[in-house]
Design a protein around this motif. Sequence first.
Motif, mmCIF file in Angstrom:
data_model
loop_
_atom_site.group_PDB
_atom_site.id
_atom_site.type_symbol
_atom_site.label_atom_id
_atom_site.label_comp_id
_atom_site.label_asym_id
_atom_site.label_seq_id
_atom_site.Cartn_x
_atom_site.Cartn_y
_atom_site.Cartn_z
ATOM 1 N N ASP A 238 0.844 -1.187 0.000
ATOM 2 C CA ASP A 238 0.000 0.000 0.000
ATOM 3 C C ASP A 238 0.883 1.242 0.000
ATOM 4 O OD1 ASP A 238 -2.508 -1.234 0.041
ATOM 5 O OD2 ASP A 238 -2.550 -1.343 2.230
ATOM 6 N N LEU A 239 0.484 2.246 -0.778
ATOM 7 C CA LEU A 239 1.170 3.542 -0.786
ATOM 8 C C LEU A 239 0.240 4.523 -0.088
ATOM 9 C CD1 LEU A 239 3.607 5.230 -1.738
ATOM 10 C CD2 LEU A 239 2.322 5.726 -3.832
ATOM 11 N N ILE A 240 0.611 4.907 1.136
ATOM 12 C CA ILE A 240 -0.295 5.654 2.008
ATOM 13 C C ILE A 240 0.269 7.050 2.298
ATOM 14 C CG2 ILE A 240 -1.478 5.674 4.237
ATOM 15 C CD1 ILE A 240 -1.104 2.631 4.346
ATOM 16 N N PRO A 241 -0.398 8.115 1.832
ATOM 17 C CA PRO A 241 0.028 9.464 2.231
ATOM 18 C C PRO A 241 -0.278 9.691 3.713
ATOM 19 C CG PRO A 241 -1.369 9.511 0.263
ATOM 20 C CD PRO A 241 -1.507 8.148 0.871
ATOM 21 N N PHE A 242 0.692 10.262 4.438
ATOM 22 C CA PHE A 242 0.434 10.534 5.855
ATOM 23 C C PHE A 242 1.176 11.781 6.289
ATOM 24 C CE2 PHE A 242 4.575 9.050 6.646
ATOM 25 C CZ PHE A 242 4.877 9.032 8.002
ATOM 26 N N TYR A 243 0.684 12.406 7.382
ATOM 27 C CA TYR A 243 1.207 13.701 7.800
ATOM 28 C C TYR A 243 1.177 13.841 9.320
ATOM 29 C CZ TYR A 243 0.218 14.590 2.900
ATOM 30 O OH TYR A 243 0.175 14.496 1.533
ATOM 31 N N GLY A 244 2.187 14.548 9.843
ATOM 32 C CA GLY A 244 2.176 15.009 11.218
ATOM 33 C C GLY A 244 1.808 16.480 11.194
ATOM 34 N N ILE A 245 0.573 16.815 11.507
ATOM 35 C CA ILE A 245 0.046 18.173 11.326
ATOM 36 C C ILE A 245 0.128 18.932 12.641
ATOM 37 C CG2 ILE A 245 -1.945 19.518 10.606
ATOM 38 C CD1 ILE A 245 -2.900 16.998 9.069
ATOM 39 N N ARG A 246 0.894 20.006 12.632
ATOM 40 C CA ARG A 246 1.053 20.813 13.845
ATOM 41 C C ARG A 246 -0.264 21.506 14.190
ATOM 42 N NH1 ARG A 246 5.603 22.047 16.274
ATOM 43 N NH2 ARG A 246 6.888 21.637 14.418
ATOM 44 N N GLN A 247 -0.589 21.496 15.467
ATOM 45 C CA GLN A 247 -1.841 22.081 15.932
ATOM 46 C C GLN A 247 -1.642 23.534 16.374
ATOM 47 O OE1 GLN A 247 -4.985 20.061 15.688
ATOM 48 N NE2 GLN A 247 -3.331 19.579 14.244
ATOM 49 N N PRO A 248 -2.739 24.288 16.570
ATOM 50 C CA PRO A 248 -2.626 25.716 16.874
ATOM 51 C C PRO A 248 -1.781 26.048 18.093
ATOM 52 C CG PRO A 248 -4.861 25.208 16.203
ATOM 53 C CD PRO A 248 -4.147 23.892 16.321
ATOM 54 N N ASP A 249 -1.661 25.110 19.066
ATOM 55 C CA ASP A 249 -0.834 25.419 20.236
ATOM 56 C C ASP A 249 0.655 25.376 19.927
ATOM 57 O OD1 ASP A 249 -0.217 22.712 20.070
ATOM 58 O OD2 ASP A 249 -1.134 22.165 21.990
ATOM 59 N N GLY A 250 1.022 24.900 18.736
ATOM 60 C CA GLY A 250 2.416 24.913 18.305
ATOM 61 C C GLY A 250 3.260 23.746 18.770
ATOM 62 N N VAL A 251 2.767 22.913 19.673
ATOM 63 C CA VAL A 251 3.566 21.792 20.188
ATOM 64 C C VAL A 251 2.862 20.444 20.064
ATOM 65 C CG1 VAL A 251 4.906 23.210 21.794
ATOM 66 C CG2 VAL A 251 2.732 22.202 22.544
ATOM 67 N N SER A 252 1.589 20.455 19.711
ATOM 68 C CA SER A 252 0.821 19.217 19.576
ATOM 69 C C SER A 252 0.619 18.879 18.104
ATOM 70 C CB SER A 252 -0.544 19.343 20.265
ATOM 71 O OG SER A 252 -0.392 19.622 21.642
ATOM 72 N N PHE A 253 0.274 17.602 17.836
ATOM 73 C CA PHE A 253 0.124 17.142 16.459
ATOM 74 C C PHE A 253 -1.070 16.209 16.302
ATOM 75 C CE2 PHE A 253 4.595 18.106 16.965
ATOM 76 C CZ PHE A 253 4.897 18.796 15.806
ATOM 77 N N ARG A 254 -1.597 16.195 15.095
ATOM 78 C CA ARG A 254 -2.460 15.128 14.630
ATOM 79 C C ARG A 254 -1.627 14.263 13.696
ATOM 80 N NH1 ARG A 254 -6.798 17.496 11.207
ATOM 81 N NH2 ARG A 254 -7.565 15.351 11.060
ATOM 82 N N VAL A 255 -1.840 12.947 13.735
ATOM 83 C CA VAL A 255 -1.208 12.027 12.795
ATOM 84 C C VAL A 255 -2.312 11.479 11.900
ATOM 85 C CG1 VAL A 255 0.134 9.919 12.514
ATOM 86 C CG2 VAL A 255 0.601 11.445 14.448
ATOM 87 N N VAL A 256 -2.278 11.877 10.630
ATOM 88 C CA VAL A 256 -3.357 11.554 9.701
ATOM 89 C C VAL A 256 -2.818 10.676 8.570
ATOM 90 C CG1 VAL A 256 -5.069 12.489 8.108
ATOM 91 C CG2 VAL A 256 -4.538 13.716 10.232
ATOM 92 N N LEU A 257 -3.461 9.532 8.368
ATOM 93 C CA LEU A 257 -3.117 8.619 7.283
ATOM 94 C C LEU A 257 -4.291 8.591 6.306
ATOM 95 C CD1 LEU A 257 -1.916 7.315 10.148
ATOM 96 C CD2 LEU A 257 -0.985 5.668 8.523
ATOM 97 N N GLU A 258 -4.043 9.046 5.103
ATOM 98 C CA GLU A 258 -5.099 9.132 4.113
ATOM 99 C C GLU A 258 -5.348 7.782 3.441
ATOM 100 O OE1 GLU A 258 -4.279 13.826 2.960
ATOM 101 O OE2 GLU A 258 -3.886 12.260 1.480
ATOM 102 N N GLU A 259 -6.381 7.756 2.621
ATOM 103 C CA GLU A 259 -6.700 6.552 1.842
ATOM 104 C C GLU A 259 -5.497 6.173 0.985
ATOM 105 O OE1 GLU A 259 -9.121 3.504 1.124
ATOM 106 O OE2 GLU A 259 -10.036 5.290 2.034
ATOM 107 N N PRO A 260 -5.121 4.879 0.947
ATOM 108 C CA PRO A 260 -4.004 4.485 0.083
ATOM 109 C C PRO A 260 -4.250 4.881 -1.375
ATOM 110 C CG PRO A 260 -4.580 2.706 1.583
ATOM 111 C CD PRO A 260 -5.638 3.760 1.744
#
Length: 320
Positions: A238-260
């Motif tokens: 599977d080729l899966i796009p994914f991201y560590g997205i910085r949140q508004p507080d500047g130190v927290s993240f969401r980890v999002v894995l999109e549809e392959p």
Amino acid sequence: MAPTSGRSEETTGTAGDWAQSCALQSAIWLARRLPYEARVPLFGALARGALHNLTTFRQRMLDNLDYVWPERPAAERKAIARAAADNVGRTLIEHYSMRRLGERMAQVSPEGPGWERLRAAQAEGRPSVLITGHYGNYEAARIGLITHGIRLGGLYRPMENPFVNRHYVEAVEALDSGPLFAQGRAGMGQLLRHLKGGGAAMILNDLYVGSGVEMDFLGKPARTALSTAELALRMKADLIPFYGIRQPDGVSFRVVLEEPIPPGDARMMTAAFNRSIEARIGEDPGQWFWIHRRWKRKWQGGKGMKPGLHPAALPRQKSR
């Protein structure tokens, strides 16, 4: 963890390389005397300040922004450059704060349709290729997945400064956060063995690659590697796009894995990733690393050259 980066015990480089590395290490050492929640915004502020003094990097970011978004007001483009510099600074000190970053990421639940596909592949002993770019903090995303049990290795491009490269890689290895594979024949062989064993690999695919093909990126032609998609096809992964997205507080993240990305032609698969990361950049352009020369034209033998090129497309950056 056994070292997998292929580094020798002795590091050689110029006196300038050594001085640059020492200055960076001194700044990092001082910042690490502070609590994590203070050192991260501090390095962001330092990077924003450096943007005004390191004119080459500042001009590069502004040239890139003017190239792809000439219709946006100059004040808006400058604000994006400042935000991007802030994110780069935060990402840098987070890299040298791996243990604290790992503790924080262990509390973040990965999300998105690709997450279940990744978990299923690992449970079944199948390889996965995670494709991302210089957006938010990709290392935070990688560590987040590792803390949730994913056998995730990373393919990286060694830095030009060998001294900086060494302690940059050592910062990752100190956490025992999964294998790293340096680009090259030896590193690729190690990566293939890792994938054949049912592991997952993270590859960044948003930099200029001279041997790549020209593809549309944010509306402009950019030389782009097809090798990540080709690897996924070769390994039936599977080729899966994914991201560590910085949140508004500047130190927290969401980890999002999109549809392959559906398997097919490597060029079409790579174009699909370009559309994925373009959407992320559109949502928050200050999280992308505008500092890279993404749109420069291939200059060997004059290929890609023509009169009147925008500064962002020139083979070599020119001062203005």
